[in-house]
Write a protein that holds these residues in place. Structure first.
Motif, PDB file in Angstrom:
ATOM      1  N   ILE A   1     -22.894  45.812  -9.286  1.00 26.03           N
ATOM      2  CA  ILE A   1     -22.559  46.691 -10.416  1.00 26.03           C
ATOM      3  C   ILE A   1     -23.655  46.580 -11.461  1.00 26.03           C
ATOM      4  O   ILE A   1     -24.082  45.467 -11.816  1.00 26.03           O
ATOM      5  CB  ILE A   1     -21.210  46.282 -11.045  1.00 26.03           C
ATOM      6  N   SER A   2     -24.100  47.703 -11.980  1.00 27.21           N
ATOM      7  CA  SER A   2     -25.136  47.695 -13.015  1.00 27.21           C
ATOM      8  C   SER A   2     -24.611  47.063 -14.297  1.00 27.21           C
ATOM      9  O   SER A   2     -23.417  47.138 -14.610  1.00 27.21           O
ATOM     10  CB  SER A   2     -25.601  49.121 -13.307  1.00 27.21           C
ATOM     11  N   LYS A   3     -25.527  46.472 -15.056  1.00 25.30           N
ATOM     12  CA  LYS A   3     -25.167  45.715 -16.254  1.00 25.30           C
ATOM     13  C   LYS A   3     -24.419  46.547 -17.283  1.00 25.30           C
ATOM     14  O   LYS A   3     -23.498  46.061 -17.944  1.00 25.30           O
ATOM     15  CB  LYS A   3     -26.439  45.139 -16.888  1.00 25.30           C
ATOM     16  N   GLU A   4     -24.776  47.836 -17.423  1.00 21.15           N
ATOM     17  CA  GLU A   4     -24.164  48.660 -18.469  1.00 21.15           C
ATOM     18  C   GLU A   4     -22.675  48.914 -18.238  1.00 21.15           C
ATOM     19  O   GLU A   4     -21.956  49.340 -19.151  1.00 21.15           O
ATOM     20  CB  GLU A   4     -24.886  50.002 -18.598  1.00 21.15           C
ATOM     21  N   HIS A   5     -22.199  48.653 -17.018  1.00 21.16           N
ATOM     22  CA  HIS A   5     -20.784  48.893 -16.717  1.00 21.16           C
ATOM     23  C   HIS A   5     -19.914  47.643 -16.901  1.00 21.16           C
ATOM     24  O   HIS A   5     -18.690  47.767 -16.962  1.00 21.16           O
ATOM     25  CB  HIS A   5     -20.628  49.375 -15.274  1.00 21.16           C
ATOM     26  N   LEU A   6     -20.515  46.478 -16.950  1.00 20.00           N
ATOM     27  CA  LEU A   6     -19.744  45.231 -16.871  1.00 20.00           C
ATOM     28  C   LEU A   6     -18.729  45.077 -18.001  1.00 20.00           C
ATOM     29  O   LEU A   6     -17.613  44.591 -17.774  1.00 20.00           O
ATOM     30  CB  LEU A   6     -20.695  44.027 -16.855  1.00 20.00           C
ATOM     31  N   ASP A   7     -19.102  45.466 -19.227  1.00 22.75           N
ATOM     32  CA  ASP A   7     -18.205  45.268 -20.370  1.00 22.75           C
ATOM     33  C   ASP A   7     -16.967  46.157 -20.317  1.00 22.75           C
ATOM     34  O   ASP A   7     -15.991  45.901 -21.020  1.00 22.75           O
ATOM     35  CB  ASP A   7     -18.952  45.520 -21.684  1.00 22.75           C
ATOM     36  N   ARG A   8     -17.003  47.210 -19.505  1.00 26.08           N
ATOM     37  CA  ARG A   8     -15.890  48.162 -19.497  1.00 26.08           C
ATOM     38  C   ARG A   8     -15.063  48.122 -18.210  1.00 26.08           C
ATOM     39  O   ARG A   8     -14.120  48.901 -18.063  1.00 26.08           O
ATOM     40  CB  ARG A   8     -16.423  49.585 -19.717  1.00 26.08           C
ATOM     41  N   LEU A   9     -15.396  47.220 -17.325  1.00 24.25           N
ATOM     42  CA  LEU A   9     -14.756  47.221 -16.005  1.00 24.25           C
ATOM     43  C   LEU A   9     -13.243  47.027 -16.059  1.00 24.25           C
ATOM     44  O   LEU A   9     -12.523  47.532 -15.196  1.00 24.25           O
ATOM     45  CB  LEU A   9     -15.367  46.128 -15.127  1.00 24.25           C
ATOM     46  N   PHE A  10     -12.753  46.289 -17.067  1.00 21.69           N
ATOM     47  CA  PHE A  10     -11.328  45.978 -17.119  1.00 21.69           C
ATOM     48  C   PHE A  10     -10.531  46.996 -17.928  1.00 21.69           C
ATOM     49  O   PHE A  10      -9.338  46.803 -18.172  1.00 21.69           O
ATOM     50  CB  PHE A  10     -11.116  44.567 -17.678  1.00 21.69           C
ATOM     51  N   GLU A  11     -11.187  48.086 -18.339  1.00 20.73           N
ATOM     52  CA  GLU A  11     -10.486  49.160 -19.032  1.00 20.73           C
ATOM     53  C   GLU A  11      -9.693  49.995 -18.029  1.00 20.73           C
ATOM     54  O   GLU A  11     -10.106  50.170 -16.886  1.00 20.73           O
ATOM     55  CB  GLU A  11     -11.474  50.074 -19.772  1.00 20.73           C
ATOM     56  N   ARG A  12      -8.572  50.534 -18.481  1.00 20.23           N
ATOM     57  CA  ARG A  12      -7.747  51.377 -17.615  1.00 20.23           C
ATOM     58  C   ARG A  12      -8.489  52.661 -17.257  1.00 20.23           C
ATOM     59  O   ARG A  12      -9.073  53.309 -18.114  1.00 20.23           O
ATOM     60  CB  ARG A  12      -6.429  51.723 -18.315  1.00 20.23           C
ATOM     61  N   PHE A  13      -8.475  52.982 -15.974  1.00 23.81           N
ATOM     62  CA  PHE A  13      -9.057  54.202 -15.413  1.00 23.81           C
ATOM     63  C   PHE A  13     -10.587  54.238 -15.475  1.00 23.81           C
ATOM     64  O   PHE A  13     -11.185  55.278 -15.197  1.00 23.81           O
ATOM     65  CB  PHE A  13      -8.495  55.465 -16.087  1.00 23.81           C
TER      66      PHE A  13
ATOM     67  N   MET B   1      -5.172  54.486 -27.998  1.00 20.82           N
ATOM     68  CA  MET B   1      -5.047  54.011 -26.616  1.00 20.82           C
ATOM     69  C   MET B   1      -3.937  54.762 -25.889  1.00 20.82           C
ATOM     70  O   MET B   1      -4.077  55.121 -24.719  1.00 20.82           O
ATOM     71  CB  MET B   1      -4.758  52.505 -26.598  1.00 20.82           C
ATOM     72  N   ARG B   2      -2.821  54.998 -26.600  1.00 17.09           N
ATOM     73  CA  ARG B   2      -1.707  55.721 -25.988  1.00 17.09           C
ATOM     74  C   ARG B   2      -2.121  57.140 -25.605  1.00 17.09           C
ATOM     75  O   ARG B   2      -1.836  57.608 -24.495  1.00 17.09           O
ATOM     76  CB  ARG B   2      -0.522  55.771 -26.959  1.00 17.09           C
ATOM     77  N   ARG B   3      -2.794  57.828 -26.528  1.00 16.86           N
ATOM     78  CA  ARG B   3      -3.238  59.190 -26.253  1.00 16.86           C
ATOM     79  C   ARG B   3      -4.219  59.225 -25.073  1.00 16.86           C
ATOM     80  O   ARG B   3      -4.119  60.090 -24.193  1.00 16.86           O
ATOM     81  CB  ARG B   3      -3.927  59.771 -27.496  1.00 16.86           C
ATOM     82  N   GLU B   4      -5.148  58.256 -25.091  1.00 21.65           N
ATOM     83  CA  GLU B   4      -6.127  58.205 -24.005  1.00 21.65           C
ATOM     84  C   GLU B   4      -5.437  57.916 -22.674  1.00 21.65           C
ATOM     85  O   GLU B   4      -5.772  58.509 -21.640  1.00 21.65           O
ATOM     86  CB  GLU B   4      -7.172  57.130 -24.302  1.00 21.65           C
ATOM     87  N   PHE B   5      -4.458  57.009 -22.708  1.00 18.28           N
ATOM     88  CA  PHE B   5      -3.737  56.661 -21.485  1.00 18.28           C
ATOM     89  C   PHE B   5      -2.964  57.863 -20.941  1.00 18.28           C
ATOM     90  O   PHE B   5      -3.008  58.158 -19.753  1.00 18.28           O
ATOM     91  CB  PHE B   5      -2.778  55.498 -21.761  1.00 18.28           C
ATOM     92  N   VAL B   6      -2.257  58.563 -21.832  1.00 20.80           N
ATOM     93  CA  VAL B   6      -1.497  59.746 -21.418  1.00 20.80           C
ATOM     94  C   VAL B   6      -2.426  60.806 -20.845  1.00 20.80           C
ATOM     95  O   VAL B   6      -2.135  61.419 -19.805  1.00 20.80           O
ATOM     96  CB  VAL B   6      -0.694  60.318 -22.604  1.00 20.80           C
ATOM     97  N   ALA B   7      -3.576  61.018 -21.515  1.00 23.02           N
ATOM     98  CA  ALA B   7      -4.540  62.011 -21.033  1.00 23.02           C
ATOM     99  C   ALA B   7      -5.073  61.623 -19.654  1.00 23.02           C
ATOM    100  O   ALA B   7      -5.183  62.472 -18.757  1.00 23.02           O
ATOM    101  CB  ALA B   7      -5.685  62.153 -22.030  1.00 23.02           C
TER     102      ALA B   7
ATOM    103  N   GLY C   1      -9.164  54.206  -4.656  1.00 27.64           N
ATOM    104  CA  GLY C   1      -8.920  53.481  -5.896  1.00 27.64           C
ATOM    105  C   GLY C   1      -8.208  54.323  -6.933  1.00 27.64           C
ATOM    106  O   GLY C   1      -8.360  55.549  -6.987  1.00 27.64           O
ATOM    107  N   THR C   2      -7.414  53.668  -7.795  1.00 28.20           N
ATOM    108  CA  THR C   2      -6.688  54.372  -8.853  1.00 28.20           C
ATOM    109  C   THR C   2      -7.334  54.180 -10.216  1.00 28.20           C
ATOM    110  O   THR C   2      -6.966  54.860 -11.179  1.00 28.20           O
ATOM    111  CB  THR C   2      -5.233  53.872  -8.942  1.00 28.20           C
ATOM    112  N   GLY C   3      -8.270  53.241 -10.322  1.00 27.60           N
ATOM    113  CA  GLY C   3      -8.882  52.962 -11.617  1.00 27.60           C
ATOM    114  C   GLY C   3      -8.077  52.013 -12.474  1.00 27.60           C
ATOM    115  O   GLY C   3      -8.400  51.781 -13.643  1.00 27.60           O
ATOM    116  N   LEU C   4      -6.995  51.450 -11.912  1.00 25.58           N
ATOM    117  CA  LEU C   4      -6.127  50.550 -12.685  1.00 25.58           C
ATOM    118  C   LEU C   4      -6.146  49.115 -12.163  1.00 25.58           C
ATOM    119  O   LEU C   4      -5.585  48.227 -12.792  1.00 25.58           O
ATOM    120  CB  LEU C   4      -4.683  51.069 -12.663  1.00 25.58           C
ATOM    121  N   GLY C   5      -6.779  48.892 -11.023  1.00 27.40           N
ATOM    122  CA  GLY C   5      -6.731  47.577 -10.390  1.00 27.40           C
ATOM    123  C   GLY C   5      -7.233  46.445 -11.266  1.00 27.40           C
ATOM    124  O   GLY C   5      -6.571  45.409 -11.411  1.00 27.40           O
TER     125      GLY C   5
END
Length: 303
Positions: free
Chosen positions: A232-244, A73-79, A257-261
């Motif tokens: 929002i399409s169904k395939e996106h719902l499970d990931r909406l609260f992920e950073r970015f 998660m840290r690596r992904e966040f930094v990237a 948008g910043t992708g962090l809201g």
């Protein structure tokens, strides 16, 4: 053979038989005693040494998996942060170089480039602000905790965002139980509601409506923001609260948008012992709901 010797022989044989039986019984008894002692010893050995070692090994394995997950998660966040920061900086840098190379002499080009640079700079500031907010929440930095009235906090938030809604001709409706309270930081709560309402306005066509509701359901409080937006399409719902994570990257960037809201919403909800969820139908709208766990309503209306 006389009778007496026969009787004597029978007595001897019976005695030997009894001794043999007793010997066997004693041997079996001794065997079971040894077996019991051995079993108890093995059980004690397992309880004192083997089980703790196995338990420790299991915990170490879980820690290793968790550490690996956190590191990923840290690596992904930094990237992601590097990428998100690099994009506006590259754009600003390019325009500055173009202006330095002589484009600044043309008033029309100069004005256009400066306007774009201002937009990119504002976007960069929003991104940095959101990163700092998310970091503060994740690190559980001490903040002032207070008893807040949910309806008052929501009404104050809506008043602040009303000019944005008016520009898009979007009507905001509030229907919140006036006797519901939470314990926590009111600024954080307002920020969470602000993010949800801003999203509802941002992704709704002009002239639509947005509802902000709050009600008690048993020993829980449900606060929801419902819109008549693009959905929002169904395939996106499970990931909406992920950073970015963005459903539509180009549209999200156009909207600022910043992708962090929504990640901020998720982490802020956790500060209040809450959990966010989402339901959506493309073309019809979206409902973001935050459910807070709380105790029974007391005499002052707490909870």
């Amino acid at each position: 053979m006389s009778v007496k010797p026969c009787i004597f022989a029978a007595v001897i044989i019976t005695a030997l038989d009894i001794l043999a039986v007793r010997h066997i019984e004693n041997t079996l008894a001794l065997f079971f005693v040894i077996l019991g002692i051995t079993g108890a010893g093995v059980g004690m050995l397992y309880a004192w040494i083997v089980r703790p070692v196995m338990s420790m090994k299991h915990r170490l394995k879980e820690m290793e998996i968790e550490n690996s997950r956190i590191e990923n998660m840290r690596r992904e966040f930094v990237a992601n942060v590097t990428h998100e920061l690099k994009t506006p900086l590259t754009s600003i840098s390019g325009f500055i170089e173009t202006l330095q190379d002589g484009a600044a002499e043309d008033p029309e080009i100069r004005t256009k480039f400066i306007d774009i640079m201002a937009i990119e700079t504002a976007r960069l500031k929003r991104l940095i602000d959101d990163i700092l907010v998310l970091s503060e929440i994740e690190n559980k930095k001490d903040v002032k905790s207070e008893k807040l009235n949910i309806k008052d906090a929501i009404e104050g938030t809506v008043d602040a965002i009303l000019p944005i809604a008016d520009r898009r001709k979007i009507k905001l409706y509030i229907d919140v139980d006036p006797d519901m309270y939470l314990e926590g930081n009111e600024d954080k709560f307002r920020q969470m509601i602000m993010n949800l309402v801003e999203n509802a306005i941002k992704y709704s066509p002009e002239g639509k409506r947005v509802w902000i509701t709050g009600k008690r359901v048993r020993n829980k409080i449900e606060v929801a923001v419902r819109d008549e937006g693009i959905g929002i399409s169904k395939e996106h719902l499970d990931r909406l609260f992920e950073r970015f994570y963005r459903v539509d990257k180009s549209r999200s960037r156009e909207q600022g948008g910043t992708g962090l809201g929504l990640s901020i919403v998720k982490h802020t909800a956790a500060l209040f012992n809450g959990e966010p969820s989402v339901e959506s139908t493309p073309g019809e709208g979206t409902v973001f709901k935050v459910t807070f766990k709380c105790g029974p309503k007391d005499e002052e209306g707490y909870g």
